[in-house]
Motif scaffolding. Structure first.
Motif, short mmCIF file in Angstrom:
data_model
loop_
_atom_site.label_atom_id
_atom_site.label_comp_id
_atom_site.label_asym_id
_atom_site.label_seq_id
_atom_site.Cartn_x
_atom_site.Cartn_y
_atom_site.Cartn_z
N ASN A 1 65.79 39.36 57.18
CA ASN A 1 67.33 40.16 57.52
C ASN A 1 67.11 41.12 58.25
N PRO A 2 67.83 41.24 59.15
CA PRO A 2 68.54 40.28 59.85
C PRO A 2 68.21 39.22 59.86
N ALA A 3 69.21 38.68 60.15
CA ALA A 3 68.96 36.85 60.58
C ALA A 3 68.70 36.93 62.33
N GLU A 4 69.42 38.07 63.17
CA GLU A 4 69.54 37.64 64.11
C GLU A 4 69.36 39.93 64.65
N ILE A 5 68.46 39.27 64.98
CA ILE A 5 67.75 40.89 66.00
C ILE A 5 68.18 40.70 67.46
N ARG A 6 68.93 41.64 68.11
CA ARG A 6 69.41 42.01 69.56
C ARG A 6 68.53 43.01 70.69
N VAL B 1 60.10 46.75 71.74
CA VAL B 1 60.46 46.86 70.49
C VAL B 1 59.49 46.63 69.88
N LEU B 2 59.58 47.48 68.70
CA LEU B 2 57.99 47.94 67.88
C LEU B 2 58.56 46.62 66.68
N PHE B 3 58.50 45.74 66.54
CA PHE B 3 58.58 44.90 65.48
C PHE B 3 58.06 45.93 64.21
N THR B 4 58.97 46.07 62.94
CA THR B 4 58.48 47.13 61.46
C THR B 4 58.37 45.67 60.16
N VAL B 5 58.08 45.10 60.07
CA VAL B 5 58.13 44.16 58.77
C VAL B 5 57.56 43.83 57.65
N VAL C 1 63.19 42.55 56.92
CA VAL C 1 62.79 42.35 55.86
C VAL C 1 62.63 40.48 55.51
N ALA C 2 61.44 40.48 54.37
CA ALA C 2 61.42 39.06 55.17
C ALA C 2 61.30 38.92 52.86
N MET D 1 63.39 28.97 56.99
CA MET D 1 63.69 30.14 57.14
C MET D 1 63.31 30.62 58.71
N ALA D 2 64.23 30.64 58.83
CA ALA D 2 64.23 31.37 60.70
C ALA D 2 65.17 32.15 61.30
N GLY D 3 65.55 32.76 62.44
CA GLY D 3 66.57 33.33 62.67
C GLY D 3 66.33 33.84 64.21
#
Ligand code: CUA
Length: 174
Positions: free
Chosen positions: A79-84, A91-95, A72-73, A148-150
Motif C-alpha cells: 500500500n500503495p501498490a503503484e508508486i510513481r 527517492v527515499l523508500f520508507t517501508v 506499508v506491506a 504480492m506485487a506492485g
C-alpha cells in the motif's frame, strides 16, 4: 625456514583472492551504495496506520529533486501498490510491515529490503530512466505470497515539472 615453491604459489593465490574480495566489497559499499538495512526506527506494528509517516502512505516531495515513498506491506499487498516517481530524482523508500515478514524487491535495481513488523526499513535510490519496474515480495509470507506485487512507475521528469506547474497555475491552461 624453507618454503616450498608450490606452497608459495598457493599462498600467493590465497592472498590474491583475499585482496580481490576486499576490493569487490569496497566497490559494492562505496561505489554502488549497497549496504545492509539498519534498524533505523521501531514502531508498534499494531498501530502502523496511526504512526507517521505510515498514516499517509504514498509519494511526497521532501526537497528539490528529492522524494519519499512511504509504503506499508501486509499480507498480501503493498500500500500503495503503484508508486510513481520522476526519473533522476532521489527517492527515499520508507517501508514497514503490519503483520509478518515481507520483502521489498524492485526488479533490476539494488532495492532489496527485508520488512520486519515493528521496524522501519529505508533505502535510497535514483531511477535514471523512465520506465516501469516490478515490485515483488521476495520473503515467503503465506498462502498468497506469490501474488504480492506492485509497480514502480518512473515518469519522465519534464512531465512532472509540467504537471506541477499546471497545478500551481490552474488558470494558465491553453
Ligand atoms: Cu509478502 Cu511474500
Amino acid at each position: 625456514m624453507k618454503v616450498h615453491s608450490y606452497e608459495k604459489a598457493v599462498l600467493g593465490v590465497g592472498i590474491a583472492i583475499l585482496i580481490g574480495c576486499a576490493v569487490a566489497l569496497a566497490y559494492a559499499t562505496l561505489g554502488m551504495g549497497i549496504h545492509l538495512p539498519g534498524a533505523e526506527g521501531r514502531i508498534d506494528p499494531a498501530r502502523v496506520y496511526q504512526t507517521p509517516p505510515f498514516n499517509q502512505p504514498g509519494v511526497r516531495q521532501i526537497g528539490p529533486g528529492r522524494y519519499e515513498a512511504v509504503v506499508v506491506a501486509q499480507a498480501w499487498a503493498f500500500n500503495p501498490a503503484e508508486i510513481r516517481v520522476p526519473a533522476g530524482a532521489e527517492v527515499l523508500f520508507t517501508v514497514t510491515s503490519t503483520d509478518v515478514l515481507h520483502g521489498f524487491n524492485v526488479e533490476g535495481t539494488r532495492l532489496n529490503l527485508m520488512l520486519i513488523p515493528g521496524q522501519i526499513s529505508r533505502n535510497r535510490y535514483r531511477f535514471a530512466e523512465p520506465g516501469e519496474y516490478l515490485l515483488i515480495c521476495h520473503e515467503y509470507c503465506g498462502i498468497a505470497h506469490h501474488t504480492m506485487a506492485g509497480r514502480v512507475i518512473v515518469e519522465p521528469s519534464s512531465e512532472v515539472v509540467a504537471r506541477t506547474t499546471a497545478a500551481a497555475h490552474p488558470g494558465n491552461h491553453p
